[in-house]
Scaffold this active site. Structure first.
Site, mmCIF file in Angstrom:
data_model
loop_
_atom_site.group_PDB
_atom_site.id
_atom_site.type_symbol
_atom_site.label_atom_id
_atom_site.label_comp_id
_atom_site.label_asym_id
_atom_site.label_seq_id
_atom_site.Cartn_x
_atom_site.Cartn_y
_atom_site.Cartn_z
ATOM 1 N N ASN A 26 0.862 -1.082 -0.086
ATOM 2 C CA ASN A 26 -0.001 0.022 0.165
ATOM 3 C C ASN A 26 0.889 1.406 -0.003
ATOM 4 O OD1 ASN A 26 -3.025 -0.158 0.053
ATOM 5 N ND2 ASN A 26 -2.408 -2.002 1.374
ATOM 6 N N HIS A 74 -5.618 3.235 3.228
ATOM 7 C CA HIS A 74 -6.349 2.162 3.436
ATOM 8 C C HIS A 74 -7.940 2.248 3.234
ATOM 9 C CE1 HIS A 74 -2.503 0.714 5.912
ATOM 10 N NE2 HIS A 74 -2.496 0.034 4.807
ATOM 11 N N GLU A 227 13.656 2.760 13.887
ATOM 12 C CA GLU A 227 13.293 3.626 13.470
ATOM 13 C C GLU A 227 13.154 5.248 14.052
ATOM 14 O OE1 GLU A 227 9.495 2.159 11.148
ATOM 15 O OE2 GLU A 227 10.321 3.633 9.446
ATOM 16 N N ASP A 303 8.472 2.491 0.453
ATOM 17 C CA ASP A 303 7.006 3.147 -0.113
ATOM 18 C C ASP A 303 7.143 3.951 -1.433
ATOM 19 O OD1 ASP A 303 5.490 2.014 2.071
ATOM 20 O OD2 ASP A 303 6.772 3.303 3.226
HETATM 21 C C1 6MZ Z 1 6.905 1.294 9.682
HETATM 22 C C2 6MZ Z 1 5.611 1.090 7.667
HETATM 23 C C3 6MZ Z 1 6.522 2.056 6.826
HETATM 24 O O1 6MZ Z 1 1.090 -3.357 4.728
HETATM 25 O O2 6MZ Z 1 -0.882 -1.829 4.086
HETATM 26 N N1 6MZ Z 1 4.759 0.843 6.641
HETATM 27 N N2 6MZ Z 1 5.965 0.693 8.677
HETATM 28 N N3 6MZ Z 1 7.785 2.180 8.803
HETATM 29 C C4 6MZ Z 1 7.744 2.483 7.639
HETATM 30 N N4 6MZ Z 1 8.501 3.617 6.879
HETATM 31 C C5 6MZ Z 1 8.104 4.841 6.513
HETATM 32 N N5 6MZ Z 1 6.049 2.208 5.527
HETATM 33 C C6 6MZ Z 1 5.071 1.501 5.664
HETATM 34 O O3 6MZ Z 1 1.351 -1.118 3.865
HETATM 35 C C7 6MZ Z 1 1.352 -0.070 4.460
HETATM 36 C C8 6MZ Z 1 1.790 -0.508 5.762
HETATM 37 O O4 6MZ Z 1 3.228 -0.641 5.876
HETATM 38 C C9 6MZ Z 1 3.658 -0.226 7.150
HETATM 39 C C10 6MZ Z 1 2.728 0.503 7.703
HETATM 40 O O5 6MZ Z 1 2.095 -0.545 8.611
HETATM 41 C C11 6MZ Z 1 1.504 0.832 6.784
HETATM 42 O O6 6MZ Z 1 0.072 0.868 6.986
HETATM 43 P P1 6MZ Z 1 0.470 -2.452 3.652
HETATM 44 O O7 6MZ Z 1 0.317 -2.818 2.341
#
Ligand code: 6MZ
Length: 362
Positions: A26, A74, A227, A303
């Protein structure tokens, strides 16, 4: 460098085979798709499009704002049809820039109001993978038929495996449900577990039982680690001996010492770290030290949609920021094959891809 040289330079980074090991589904959605879906939902009156549009278009987001954006994403994307669509598009986008192996991670979600369970969410993801193959692109995601797949010479090819993410907001029971789902979906390309989500939320003790169970059952595990400053958690995470960790931004000396002595590979997400200000600038990023010390590392996007990047751009950025030559970074990309969670058959296939590329590189 003039624009023509820059374009040529970027073409080179696109042309080399690359391995992507840290990409959230996502977070990797095309902006155009996100805006299109949000507009449709706006027209139906499900959301107020203008509220969402300016958040999606915004580019500089601190870490806590990123998680607000994910909640918004989401709302827009979490139904079966959309999940299938974005999975297909995300894989196609990675394949288009010569990512030859992708470990795509996503958090299985449940929404009773629309009949969505963690399992049906993941089945929608797998449907997306199934729909990728086309006239010019072939995908291998379940491990079956790898031999036939590797013989196909006419099409672009990508190998994809899935990691199921546990969100730090989840309870132990919910995390355990995700691990059980991963075990049930092993023959659909699921090979591991990721722990992610807002690092200021949740407690390591809550996730540990599910992560330990995953490891005991033979699943690979990667953790978002450091992080934000939290040395107690970082130490516990490293002692867990995960297969890889992501980020490692806020490490103390004792954390670096442990990481290096355990030789745990690090997924490096440069643009993400800079945009979220977990690292102040590229030149002080820990990539430099880890690369110099030959610690196992792999460049990743995190991302690509949210941070407007792609893997080729990450390689180009590292090359210019740290003054590392093309062939050295080609070797770094090749080395990443050693840190994938898929087994030896896939590793051997990927080494062949790199050997073939090495013969034609200029
Ligand atoms: C921590 C992250 C993230 O799972 O819905 N997510 N968690 N640190 C990051 N760095 C910036 N980037 C993304 O993809 C989105 C989800 O991935 C995690 C978060 O839980 C986010 O809601 P999905 O496909």
């Amino acid at each position: 460098m003039n624009t023509e040289d820059e374009l040529k330079e970027m073409e080179w980074w696109v042309s080399i085979p690359k391995v992507e090991l840290h990409a959230h589904l996502n977070g990797s959605i095309r902006n155009s798709t996100l805006l299109e879906i949000a507009r449709e939902l706006g027209e139906k009156g499900t959301i107020v499009f203008s509220d969402i549009e300016h958040v999606i278009r915004k580019n500089d987001r601190k870490l806590h704002e990123v998680f607000k954006l994910f909640d918004l994403i989401h709302v827009v994307t979490t139904d079966h049809k959309t999940i299938t669509r974005i999975t297909k598009e995300v894989v196609e986008d990675f394949a288009a820039e010569n990512v030859v192996y992708l470990e795509l991670r996503t958090t299985p979600k449940r929404n009773d109001a629309i009949g969505l369970s963690k399992r049906s969410y993941m089945e929608a993801v797998v449907d997306g993978l199934r729909s990728v193959s086309s006239n010019n692109l072939e995908i291998n995601f379940s491990g079956a038929d790898l031999e036939t797949f590797s013989k196909s010479q006419t099409k672009m090819r990508i190998i994809v495996r899935l990691l199921l993410s546990i969100d730090r907001r989840e309870s132990t029971a919910s995390a355990m449900e995700t691990v059980n789902l991963a075990l049930e979906m092993k023959d659909m390309g699921v090979i591991g577990i990721d722990l992610s989500g807002n690092p200021t939320v949740g407690d390591w003790k809550n996730f540990f039982p599910a992560l330990k169970f995953a490891k005991d059952q033979g699943l690979s595990v990667t953790l978002h680690c450091g992080e934000v400053p939290n040395s107690v958690e970082v130490q516990a995470m490293l002692d867990f001996l995960p297969g890889r960790i992501g980020h490692a931004c806020c490490f103390q000396d004792e954390d670096w010492n442990k990481l290096k002595s355990y030789k745990i590979p690090v997924e490096i997400c440069l643009t993400s770290n800079i945009r979220t200000e977990t690292i102040s600038s590229v030149d002080v990023h820990h990539f430099g030290n880890l690369y110099k010390e030959n610690h196992p590392i792999v460049l990743c996007t995190d991302d690509s949609g949210v941070f407007s990047t792609n893997l080729s751009t990450e390689y180009a950025l590292v090359s210019s920021a740290f003054g590392i030559g093309k062939m050295e970074l080609f070797q770094l990309a090749r080395k990443a094959v050693d840190f994938i969670f898929a087994g030896n058959e896939v590793k051997m296939e990927l080494k062949k891809v790199y050997d073939a590329a090495a013969r034609t590189l200029k």
